[in-house]
Structure formats: C-alpha cells, structure tokens
Design an enzyme around this catalytic site. Structure first.
Site, PDB file in Angstrom:
ATOM      1  N   HIS A 222       7.371  12.848   0.248  1.00  0.00           N
ATOM      2  CA  HIS A 222       8.156  12.759   1.490  1.00  0.00           C
ATOM      3  C   HIS A 222       7.652  13.877   2.417  1.00  0.00           C
ATOM      4  O   HIS A 222       6.472  13.909   2.762  1.00  0.00           O
ATOM      5  CB  HIS A 222       9.644  12.852   1.110  1.00  0.00           C
ATOM      6  CG  HIS A 222      10.624  12.513   2.189  1.00  0.00           C
ATOM      7  ND1 HIS A 222      10.289  11.943   3.391  1.00  0.00           N
ATOM      8  CD2 HIS A 222      11.996  12.678   2.243  1.00  0.00           C
ATOM      9  CE1 HIS A 222      11.390  11.761   4.126  1.00  0.00           C
ATOM     10  NE2 HIS A 222      12.436  12.206   3.453  1.00  0.00           N
ATOM     11  N   HIS A 268       2.849   4.436   3.417  1.00  0.00           N
ATOM     12  CA  HIS A 268       4.259   4.507   3.798  1.00  0.00           C
ATOM     13  C   HIS A 268       5.023   3.395   3.103  1.00  0.00           C
ATOM     14  O   HIS A 268       4.496   2.295   2.932  1.00  0.00           O
ATOM     15  CB  HIS A 268       4.413   4.370   5.321  1.00  0.00           C
ATOM     16  CG  HIS A 268       5.716   4.888   5.824  1.00  0.00           C
ATOM     17  ND1 HIS A 268       6.859   4.127   5.838  1.00  0.00           N
ATOM     18  CD2 HIS A 268       6.064   6.120   6.303  1.00  0.00           C
ATOM     19  CE1 HIS A 268       7.854   4.862   6.311  1.00  0.00           C
ATOM     20  NE2 HIS A 268       7.408   6.078   6.600  1.00  0.00           N
ATOM     21  N   ASP A 319       2.725  12.694   8.760  1.00  0.00           N
ATOM     22  CA  ASP A 319       2.337  13.986   8.199  1.00  0.00           C
ATOM     23  C   ASP A 319       0.847  14.284   8.361  1.00  0.00           C
ATOM     24  O   ASP A 319       0.449  15.450   8.355  1.00  0.00           O
ATOM     25  CB  ASP A 319       2.706  14.051   6.707  1.00  0.00           C
ATOM     26  CG  ASP A 319       4.209  14.168   6.502  1.00  0.00           C
ATOM     27  OD1 ASP A 319       4.865  14.810   7.330  1.00  0.00           O
ATOM     28  OD2 ASP A 319       4.719  13.599   5.511  1.00  0.00           O
TER      29      ASP A 319
HETATM   30  C1  LIG Z   1       7.077  11.499   6.840  1.00  0.00           C
HETATM   31  C2  LIG Z   1       6.991  10.924   5.474  1.00  0.00           C
HETATM   32  O1  LIG Z   1       7.737  11.288   4.606  1.00  0.00           O
HETATM   33  S1  LIG Z   1       5.861   9.706   5.259  1.00  0.00           S
HETATM   34  C3  LIG Z   1       5.413   9.763   3.542  1.00  0.00           C
HETATM   35  C4  LIG Z   1       4.645  11.021   3.204  1.00  0.00           C
HETATM   36  N1  LIG Z   1       4.107  10.954   1.837  1.00  0.00           N
HETATM   37  C5  LIG Z   1       2.774  10.912   1.584  1.00  0.00           C
HETATM   38  O2  LIG Z   1       1.939  10.971   2.460  1.00  0.00           O
HETATM   39  C6  LIG Z   1       2.414  10.869   0.123  1.00  0.00           C
HETATM   40  C7  LIG Z   1       1.265   9.893  -0.143  1.00  0.00           C
HETATM   41  N2  LIG Z   1       1.708   8.536  -0.057  1.00  0.00           N
HETATM   42  C8  LIG Z   1       2.358   7.914  -1.085  1.00  0.00           C
HETATM   43  O3  LIG Z   1       2.516   8.465  -2.177  1.00  0.00           O
HETATM   44  C9  LIG Z   1       2.894   6.517  -0.849  1.00  0.00           C
HETATM   45  O4  LIG Z   1       2.140   5.845   0.122  1.00  0.00           O
HETATM   46  C10 LIG Z   1       4.381   6.531  -0.453  1.00  0.00           C
HETATM   47  C11 LIG Z   1       5.202   7.295  -1.505  1.00  0.00           C
HETATM   48  C12 LIG Z   1       4.576   7.230   0.884  1.00  0.00           C
HETATM   49  C13 LIG Z   1       4.888   5.095  -0.337  1.00  0.00           C
HETATM   50  O5  LIG Z   1       4.758   4.580  -1.553  1.00  0.00           O
HETATM   51  P1  LIG Z   1       5.313   3.180  -2.106  1.00  0.00           P
HETATM   52  O6  LIG Z   1       5.875   2.344  -1.046  1.00  0.00           O
HETATM   53  O7  LIG Z   1       6.182   3.502  -3.251  1.00  0.00           O
HETATM   54  O8  LIG Z   1       3.984   2.520  -2.530  1.00  0.00           O
HETATM   55  P2  LIG Z   1       3.149   2.860  -3.830  1.00  0.00           P
HETATM   56  O9  LIG Z   1       3.073   4.330  -4.090  1.00  0.00           O
HETATM   57  O10 LIG Z   1       3.660   2.007  -4.936  1.00  0.00           O
HETATM   58  O11 LIG Z   1       1.736   2.362  -3.339  1.00  0.00           O
HETATM   59  C14 LIG Z   1       1.283   1.020  -3.347  1.00  0.00           C
HETATM   60  C15 LIG Z   1      -0.193   1.011  -3.709  1.00  0.00           C
HETATM   61  O12 LIG Z   1      -0.931   1.735  -2.738  1.00  0.00           O
HETATM   62  C16 LIG Z   1      -1.529   2.895  -3.319  1.00  0.00           C
HETATM   63  N3  LIG Z   1      -1.285   4.025  -2.433  1.00  0.00           N
HETATM   64  C17 LIG Z   1      -0.253   4.170  -1.583  1.00  0.00           C
HETATM   65  N4  LIG Z   1      -0.363   5.338  -0.935  1.00  0.00           N
HETATM   66  C18 LIG Z   1      -1.484   5.915  -1.395  1.00  0.00           C
HETATM   67  C19 LIG Z   1      -2.110   7.129  -1.112  1.00  0.00           C
HETATM   68  N5  LIG Z   1      -1.592   7.973  -0.227  1.00  0.00           N
HETATM   69  N6  LIG Z   1      -3.249   7.426  -1.766  1.00  0.00           N
HETATM   70  C20 LIG Z   1      -3.777   6.581  -2.662  1.00  0.00           C
HETATM   71  N7  LIG Z   1      -3.220   5.407  -2.973  1.00  0.00           N
HETATM   72  C21 LIG Z   1      -2.090   5.078  -2.342  1.00  0.00           C
HETATM   73  C22 LIG Z   1      -0.806   3.112  -4.635  1.00  0.00           C
HETATM   74  O13 LIG Z   1      -1.594   3.789  -5.560  1.00  0.00           O
HETATM   75  C23 LIG Z   1      -0.480   1.703  -5.034  1.00  0.00           C
HETATM   76  O14 LIG Z   1      -1.645   1.123  -5.551  1.00  0.00           O
HETATM   77  P3  LIG Z   1      -1.565   0.145  -6.825  1.00  0.00           P
HETATM   78  O15 LIG Z   1      -0.715  -1.009  -6.360  1.00  0.00           O
HETATM   79  O16 LIG Z   1      -2.985  -0.178  -7.086  1.00  0.00           O
HETATM   80  O17 LIG Z   1      -0.899   0.942  -7.898  1.00  0.00           O
HETATM   81  O1  LIG Z   2      10.775   6.662   6.287  1.00  0.00           O
HETATM   82  C1  LIG Z   2      10.313   7.211   5.270  1.00  0.00           C
HETATM   83  O2  LIG Z   2      10.375   6.714   4.123  1.00  0.00           O
HETATM   84  C2  LIG Z   2       9.613   8.501   5.373  1.00  0.00           C
HETATM   85  C3  LIG Z   2       9.334   8.907   6.771  1.00  0.00           C
HETATM   86  O3  LIG Z   2       8.388   8.457   7.386  1.00  0.00           O
HETATM   87  C4  LIG Z   2      10.266   9.816   7.413  1.00  0.00           C
HETATM   88  O4  LIG Z   2      11.284  10.176   6.818  1.00  0.00           O
HETATM   89  O5  LIG Z   2       9.997  10.220   8.560  1.00  0.00           O
END
Ligand SMILES: CC(=O)SCCNC(=O)CCNC(=O)[C@H](O)C(C)(C)COP(=O)(O)OP(=O)(O)OC[C@H]1O[C@@H](n2cnc3c(N)ncnc32)[C@H](O)[C@@H]1OP(=O)(O)O
Ligand SMILES: O=C([O-])CC(=O)C(=O)O
Length: 377
Positions: A222, A268, A319
């Site tokens: 997050h 996301h 981010d």
């Molecule tokens: C402002 C915010 O809070 S925005 C979010 C900030 N967080 C990040 O940047 C952390 C990196 N990103 C992630 O971990 C994810 O994209 C999340 C947690 C934001 C969303 O995840 P979810 O909706 O749960 O999707 P999930 O993690 O299951 O990803 C789906 C697929 O895409 C891949 N994937 C998604 N994001 C990434 C990433 N950043 N890097 C590599 N692979 C990724 C996963 O490995 C998964 O692949 P698979 O199906 O082969 O296993």
């Molecule tokens: O909506 C989300 O899951 C994360 C995000 O981009 C935020 O909180 O700004």
C-alpha cells in the site's frame, strides 16, 4: 442466506456505498465529490480539497478564510507531543512516529470520547493541521536539526516544506507538493481507509481509527511502496556499475522478475489500465526533474516503466512518480510514506464520519479449515 464463496482479499466485493470519491477503472478516472481529481490538482489548494472531502462542497472565500485560520492556529507541536517524539529512537521507522503521534493527539484531545459530527470535524482539522509538524520535525531530528516553528503566513504546502527544510521553497516545488497532497488525499475503500472504517464500525473513536489506518498504510503493498520505489532506483544505480543506469534498468528488472519479486510502484487492485493519478503526478515529477536539473532520474523512471510494460504489461501506480518527486524535493526516503499519511488524513476522516452516519458493525464470516473437533485427554 450466507454466501459461501470465499473472496480472498475481498477482491471484487462491494462492501458499502460512499459519496466521497469514485474510482472508475473503465474510464480511468477519479472523482472527489464529483470533481475530476486532475481539475482539483490544477486549480485548488490542498486546504480547499480537504474542505471539499469533509463537507461535500468546495468552500466559498469566507468559508476558506475561516477554515484556514483554524488550521493555521493548530499547526505547532505541543510540548508534550514533541517530548514523546524525542523519546522515540531515531532508528524507528518514521511511520511508527506518525502512528504514535496520532495516538498521542487523540489522548490529548479534549473531546477524545465525543464522536458527534461536530467533534469529529474538529478532530479531523486538528489532525490535518498537526501532522505536517510531526513529519517535518521527525525528519529534522534524525538529521540532528532543530525544530522549525510553523508560519501562519504560508499555505499548507509551503508551510510543510518550510517546517521540513527551514527555508522557503521555490513556487514550482510548492506547486508539485500541493499536487501530490491532492492526489494522495482519497481513494475510496483502499486498505487503510477500510481499516479506519472497520475500527469506526465498532464505535471506537476517530484517533483510534486513524492510528490503525496509519498501520495499514505502512505496508509496501500500500503506502510503503513510494519509498520502496526509491530503493529500487538505488539498487538499479548500484548494480549498473560502469554502465549507463537507465540502460541497465531492463536487465535489473529481468533478474528481479526471475526472482519472483514484486516491483514496487507498479500494479493496482482496481486499475488495470493505469492509475488515473499517474499522468498528473508524472507532470509534477517532470517539473522537479527540470527544476533540480536531474534528467538522469527522469531517464531511469522511463526506462523501468517501459521495461515493465514490455515484460509484464503492468503500469505504474501513484507511488511510482511520487517517490522520486519527493526525493528531488529533498525528503529522506523513509519520510515518503508519512507524507502520504499527512495527505490521506483527509480521506480517512471523511470516511470515518461517513461510516458513522449509517453505521453497521463490519464483521465478515470465515470458513473454518482447522482440525476436526477434538477433546483434551
Ligand atoms: C497508492 C497505493 O497504495 S497503490 C499500490 C502500491 N503498491 C505497490 O506498488 C506494490 C506492488 N504492487 C503489488 O503488489 C500489486 O500490484 C497490488 C498489491 C498493488 C495489487 O495486487 P492484486 O490486485 O492483489 O494483484 P496480484 O498481486 O494478485 O497481481 C496479479 C498478477 O500480477 C502480478 N503483479 C502485480 N503487481 C506486480 C508488481 N508490482 N510486480 C510484479 N508482478 C506484479 C502478480 O505477480 C500476479 O501475477 P500472477 O497472476 O502470475 O501470480
Ligand atoms: O486504492 C488502493 O487500493 C490503493 C491506492 O491507490 C490508494 O489508496 O491511493
């Protein structure tokens, strides 16, 4: 009737209604109380957006004057809170300082146990006013620098930068920082906001809900991702050795993906075709790259973004541009997520008040998959 389908991570589950913001992945848009966030970022101060999120309408000139004078008068750290921050180890994460400060501000608040809308509005404004001093002072104490008192003649963004760096920031920097605060302010039922709503649903108090939300925001999936982006840039730079850093980004990415690493700042839960806020924040990052004359950082940003799109078709989230923009402004990497806290206090507290208006205890079900019933000896 009980739905027996398990929705891991509550993905795709509609939990409640909200009138605060609308995240639309189909149109790649984000509205705060009906206004596109890009318009707000281009035309409003963060104070106006905070007022909008809490009250549903933008303030008139008179309402804004009254609001800002209340906010400016509550910016200073109390001696008690400063003493608590000073007692924390300078090795702890700055998010731990924010979390502790939110709790202390709750304990200090004269209406701590009053959850009426009026009291919650007062608490929201005082948290909004006080958190910049916490974040700014914490960064300064880690650098061995003294507290810089707030200035009532400066707007929120300019004062935040003043308290952090002890000098007035250039107008372009104030503008980029203001934009980042607006973009980070609110995003419907993200994990930290949902945490705040869960805590509120038990009829606990506003500061407890914000304290819990800060804990949820700390994680790298997050809010913690904005600082993790900078660590990625540092890792790429360090491993490039004599090679061109931007040209090395793709090779670094291949190796990270081969190790099954998540690349922070990408992907996301809701947006699958790009985060609606990224173009606006990227424009602010570009302005910072120009202002600080750091084209190398802009090149590395683009190289990693392109390689990630090519390899995984996964696009950046907010981010990704916010991290390097804060780095250029002079913030320490560990301070980035606390900046997100300062902004998101607005959204969290708007949701806390909305939850209370039509409260239902949030208590989902789980399917038991442990040992069958058994008995002692
Ligand atoms: C402002 C915010 O809070 S925005 C979010 C900030 N967080 C990040 O940047 C952390 C990196 N990103 C992630 O971990 C994810 O994209 C999340 C947690 C934001 C969303 O995840 P979810 O909706 O749960 O999707 P999930 O993690 O299951 O990803 C789906 C697929 O895409 C891949 N994937 C998604 N994001 C990434 C990433 N950043 N890097 C590599 N692979 C990724 C996963 O490995 C998964 O692949 P698979 O199906 O082969 O296993
Ligand atoms: O909506 C989300 O899951 C994360 C995000 O981009 C935020 O909180 O700004």
């Amino acid at each position: 009737m009980t739905d027996t389908t398990i929705h891991k991570g509550l993905a795709g589950v509609l939990v409640d209604t909200t009138s605060i913001s609308k995240v639309n992945p189909e149109t790649n848009s984000l509205l705060y109380r009906g206004y596109p966030v890009q318009e707000l970022a281009a035309r409003c101060s963060f104070e106006e957006v905070a007022y909008l999120l809490w009250n549903g309408e933008l303030p008139s000139a008179e309402e804004l004057a009254e609001f800002t004078s209340g906010e400016r008068s509550q910016r200073a750290l109390t001696p008690e809170l400063k003493a608590v921050i000073d007692a924390l180890p300078s090795t702890c994460h700055p998010m731990d300082v924010c979390r502790t400060a939110a709790s202390v501000l709750g304990a200090e608040h004269p209406k701590a146990e009053d959850s009426s809308r009026l009291a919650n509005m007062e608490k929201s404004v005082s948290l909004f006013a006080a958190m910049p001093a916490v974040v700014a002072y914490d960064q300064r104490r880690r650098r061995g620098e003294d507290l810089v008192e707030p200035r009532e003649d400066l707007g929120y963004a300019a004062n935040f930068l003043w308290m952090t760096f002890g000098e007035e920031a250039a107008p372009e920097v104030v503008e980029a920082f203001n934009v980042s605060m607006i973009l980070y302010a609110e995003h419907s039922f993200n994990a930290s906001t949902f945490t705040a709503r869960v805590i509120t649903s038990t009829l606990s108090d506003l500061h407890s809900a914000v304290t819990g939300a800060i804990g949820a925001l700390k994680g790298p999936l997050h809010g913690g991702a904005n600082e993790a982006v900078m660590h990625t840039f540092e890792e790429i730079t360090a491993s490039a050795q004599d090679h061109d850093v931007a040209a090395h980004a793709a090779a670094w990415l291949d190796s990270a993906l081969a190790d099954k690493k998540k690349i922070m700042g990408f992907g996301h839960r809701v947006y699958k075709n790009g985060d609606s806020r990224v173009p606006t924040m990227k424009a602010s990052l570009d302005a910072m790259v120009k202002h600080y004359d750091r084209p190398d950082l802009g090149e590395l940003y683009t190289a990693l973004e392109s390689a990630m799109a090519e390899r995984k078709n996964i696009l950046p989230n907010l981010d990704y541009p916010a991290g390097p923009a804060y780095h250029l402004m002079g913030f320490d990497t560990a301070t980035f997520t606390p900046l997100f806290v300062a902004a998101r206090i607005t959204g969290w507290t708007a949701h806390i008040m909305e939850q209370l208006e039509a409260n239902a205890l949030i208590r989902p079900l789980s399917e038991y998959n442990g040992a069958d019933e058994r008995h002692l000896g």
